[in-house]
Design a protein around this motif. Structure first.
Motif, PDB file in Angstrom:
ATOM      1  N   PRO A  31      -0.689  10.236 -11.742  1.00 49.31           N
ATOM      2  CA  PRO A  31       0.000  10.191 -13.048  1.00 49.31           C
ATOM      3  C   PRO A  31      -0.227   8.853 -13.753  1.00 49.31           C
ATOM      4  CG  PRO A  31       1.578   9.817 -11.277  1.00 49.31           C
ATOM      5  CD  PRO A  31       0.260  10.135 -10.604  1.00 49.31           C
ATOM      6  N   ILE A  32      -1.448   8.625 -14.173  1.00 48.27           N
ATOM      7  CA  ILE A  32      -1.846   7.321 -14.718  1.00 48.27           C
ATOM      8  C   ILE A  32      -1.070   6.964 -15.988  1.00 48.27           C
ATOM      9  CG2 ILE A  32      -3.763   6.046 -15.751  1.00 48.27           C
ATOM     10  CD1 ILE A  32      -3.855   6.344 -12.663  1.00 48.27           C
ATOM     11  N   TYR A  39       0.856  -1.180   0.000  1.00 47.38           N
ATOM     12  CA  TYR A  39       0.000   0.000   0.000  1.00 47.38           C
ATOM     13  C   TYR A  39       0.898   1.238   0.000  1.00 47.38           C
ATOM     14  CZ  TYR A  39      -3.614  -3.344   1.366  1.00 47.38           C
ATOM     15  OH  TYR A  39      -4.472  -4.416   1.397  1.00 47.38           O
ATOM     16  N   LEU A  40       0.969   1.922  -1.118  1.00 49.25           N
ATOM     17  CA  LEU A  40       1.818   3.102  -1.231  1.00 49.25           C
ATOM     18  C   LEU A  40       1.209   4.274  -0.462  1.00 49.25           C
ATOM     19  CD1 LEU A  40       2.658   2.916  -5.045  1.00 49.25           C
ATOM     20  CD2 LEU A  40       4.105   2.198  -3.128  1.00 49.25           C
ATOM     21  N   LEU A  83       2.400   5.755 -14.979  1.00 44.73           N
ATOM     22  CA  LEU A  83       2.335   4.485 -14.260  1.00 44.73           C
ATOM     23  C   LEU A  83       1.991   3.345 -15.215  1.00 44.73           C
ATOM     24  CD1 LEU A  83       0.398   5.576 -11.030  1.00 44.73           C
ATOM     25  CD2 LEU A  83       2.874   5.479 -11.395  1.00 44.73           C
ATOM     26  N   GLY A  84       1.127   3.625 -16.184  1.00 46.44           N
ATOM     27  CA  GLY A  84       0.774   2.612 -17.172  1.00 46.44           C
ATOM     28  C   GLY A  84       1.960   2.183 -18.013  1.00 46.44           C
ATOM     29  N   GLU A  85       2.797   3.139 -18.364  1.00 51.61           N
ATOM     30  CA  GLU A  85       4.000   2.813 -19.136  1.00 51.61           C
ATOM     31  C   GLU A  85       4.926   1.900 -18.341  1.00 51.61           C
ATOM     32  OE1 GLU A  85       4.766   3.467 -22.202  1.00 51.61           O
ATOM     33  OE2 GLU A  85       3.188   4.877 -22.765  1.00 51.61           O
ATOM     34  N   THR A 134       4.512   9.195  -6.614  1.00 53.56           N
ATOM     35  CA  THR A 134       5.471   9.495  -7.672  1.00 53.56           C
ATOM     36  C   THR A 134       5.790   8.226  -8.455  1.00 53.56           C
ATOM     37  OG1 THR A 134       7.438   9.047  -6.327  1.00 53.56           O
ATOM     38  CG2 THR A 134       6.484  11.278  -6.203  1.00 53.56           C
ATOM     39  N   THR A 135       6.282   8.408  -9.675  1.00 47.42           N
ATOM     40  CA  THR A 135       6.649   7.251 -10.482  1.00 47.42           C
ATOM     41  C   THR A 135       7.828   6.507  -9.851  1.00 47.42           C
ATOM     42  OG1 THR A 135       8.005   8.716 -11.865  1.00 47.42           O
ATOM     43  CG2 THR A 135       5.778   8.239 -12.622  1.00 47.42           C
ATOM     44  N   ALA A 136       8.755   7.252  -9.228  1.00 42.58           N
ATOM     45  CA  ALA A 136       9.890   6.612  -8.569  1.00 42.58           C
ATOM     46  C   ALA A 136       9.419   5.749  -7.410  1.00 42.58           C
ATOM     47  CB  ALA A 136      10.884   7.670  -8.086  1.00 42.58           C
TER      48      ALA A 136
END
Length: 407
Positions: free
Chosen positions: A185-186, A146-147, A189-191, A156-158
């Motif tokens: 930031p979908i 759970y972030l 995150l999808g990438e 964040t992506t990181a």
């Protein structure tokens, strides 16, 4: 007068009432994130499928069934059209809660059986329909990370990348938070998920019809939708399931093999027609409506931000204009929401409104229990007027100026 005519007469009356936007009508409704009224044009389309075109879409031997099936498929195309999906990628459900359950449980069990792992990733501020489903999967032997978001409500992506493991098989992140309105930031995150072969689910209930969604570009495998947040009826939702031979869902409801075996049960044609019409209308109005609501949001926030003790919850930039979530730093047990007797706002999400505990979303942002408890969510919508915004600002100003502010 037959039943259909009576239904249409009622709708016409309601529509006339909403046209008079200049006058104030009490109570003022500013809780559009909890639910929206059915648009009169949507209700008009639904009525015929309650009284005249009442056939079962699964009945393939006569015109009543054919007509119902055609309406269901038209609605499927309308929902797909708003979000850039293929028509066949839309699966009907009873609502977003079922969509989330079908996506997470349905994918997780199949993937584990295929030896893909047992690790899942989500965010601590997700809707309960995701969090409770994740807890159930934990009891089934899955491991869940759970972030924790930052103070702005965003991950964040990181941070997301660091949480992934070799055995991560699925991640679920909501596009727009239902309490604080922040936009995750979908796309990024999808990438990340696509690059690692991780199935990516997105709860887009609060995003559909408010911000552009293009599933032709987004690397999203599963996406949940609800009609009653987009001026459609309650009790109907949809799940986008990307056409991919490697993506298979285990059905959560058995009996009849409807919806390509993913969701059995007689289809509620009138509700499906309503969701289709609501999404089609959203596609036509989204740009104009978003611009108008942004102006209302700016007027509301400008009128309140100067008041002492007012704190904005969530990012000021990465958010939808429909939502303004505020905490009030006041002395004593003062409930701002409880004193707004003629303005309908929420003290949190609708599913937690009866819970006396502080909002888990606001607590995750680092708000104290006092600030998390003394918060309101003001959410704007299609029928919100400038006069209602000005009245709300004046009411809150009067209320807050009479209260002592915490040091």
């Amino acid at each position: 007068m037959n039943a259909s005519s009576a239904c249409n007469t009622s709708i016409a009356t309601n529509h006339a009432d909403t046209d008079n936007k200049a006058a104030l009508h009490f109570p003022i409704y500013l809780d559009y994130s909890a639910t929206t009224p059915v648009d009169p044009s949507v209700a008009a389309k639904m009525c015929a499928y309650l009284t005249e075109k009442f056939g079962n879409p699964a009945s393939s031997s006569h015109s009543f069934g054919w007509e119902a099936r055609a309406a269901v498929e038209k609605a499927r195309k309308q929902v797909a059209g708003l979000v850039g999906a293929q028509t066949a990628e839309i699966v009907w459900t009873s609502g977003a809660t079922e969509s989330n359950n079908l996506a997470l449980k349905g994918a997780a069990h199949v993937l584990r059986e295929r030896g893909r792992g047992k690790h899942l990733v989500t965010v601590s501020t997700e809707h309960k329909a995701v969090l409770d489903t994740m807890h159930t999967l934990e009891r089934d032997g899955f491991e869940v990370t759970y972030l924790q978001p930052g103070s702005d409500g965003l991950i964040t992506t990181a941070q997301f990348t660091a949480a992934l493991r070799p055995d991560t098989l699925l991640a679920s992140v909501m596009m727009v938070n239902n309490e604080i309105g922040v936009i995750q930031p979908i796309a990024e995150l999808g990438e990340i998920c696509a690059g690692r072969g991780i199935v990516f689910h997105v709860d887009a209930v609060q995003a559909a019809g408010k911000i552009p969604i293009d599933l032709r570009r987004l690397k999203v495998d599963l996406m949940s939708f609800s009609a009653h947040k987009v001026y459609g009826p309650k009790g109907i939702g949809a799940l986008f399931v990307r056409h991919n031979p490697d993506l298979t869902l285990e059905a959560q409801i058995d009996g009849g093999g409807h919806e390509n075996g993913m969701r059995s049960g007689t289809l509620a044609t009138h509700q499906i027609v309503g969701m289709g019409e609501a999404f089609a209308l959203a596609a036509l109005l989204q740009e104009e409506e978003s611009a108008r609501i942004r102006l209302l949001h700016e007027r509301l926030w400008e009128g309140l931000r100067v008041l002492p003790g007012v704190l904005l919850n969530g990012s000021a930039e990465q958010r939808i204009p429909n939502n303004l979530n505020l905490s009030f730093d006041l002395v004593g047990e003062v409930s701002v929401a409880g004193q707004l007797l003629d303005i309908a706002v929420s003290a949190g999400s609708a599913c937690n409104s009866a819970n006396a505990a502080p909002s888990y979303v606001l607590s995750a942002l680092g708000r104290s229990d006092a600030l998390a408890r003394n918060a309101i969510r003001i959410s704007l919508g299609r029928y919100t007027t400038m006069e209602e915004i000005d009245y709300t600002v004046a009411t809150l100003r009067q209320l807050l100026q009479s209260q002592p502010i915490a040091a």
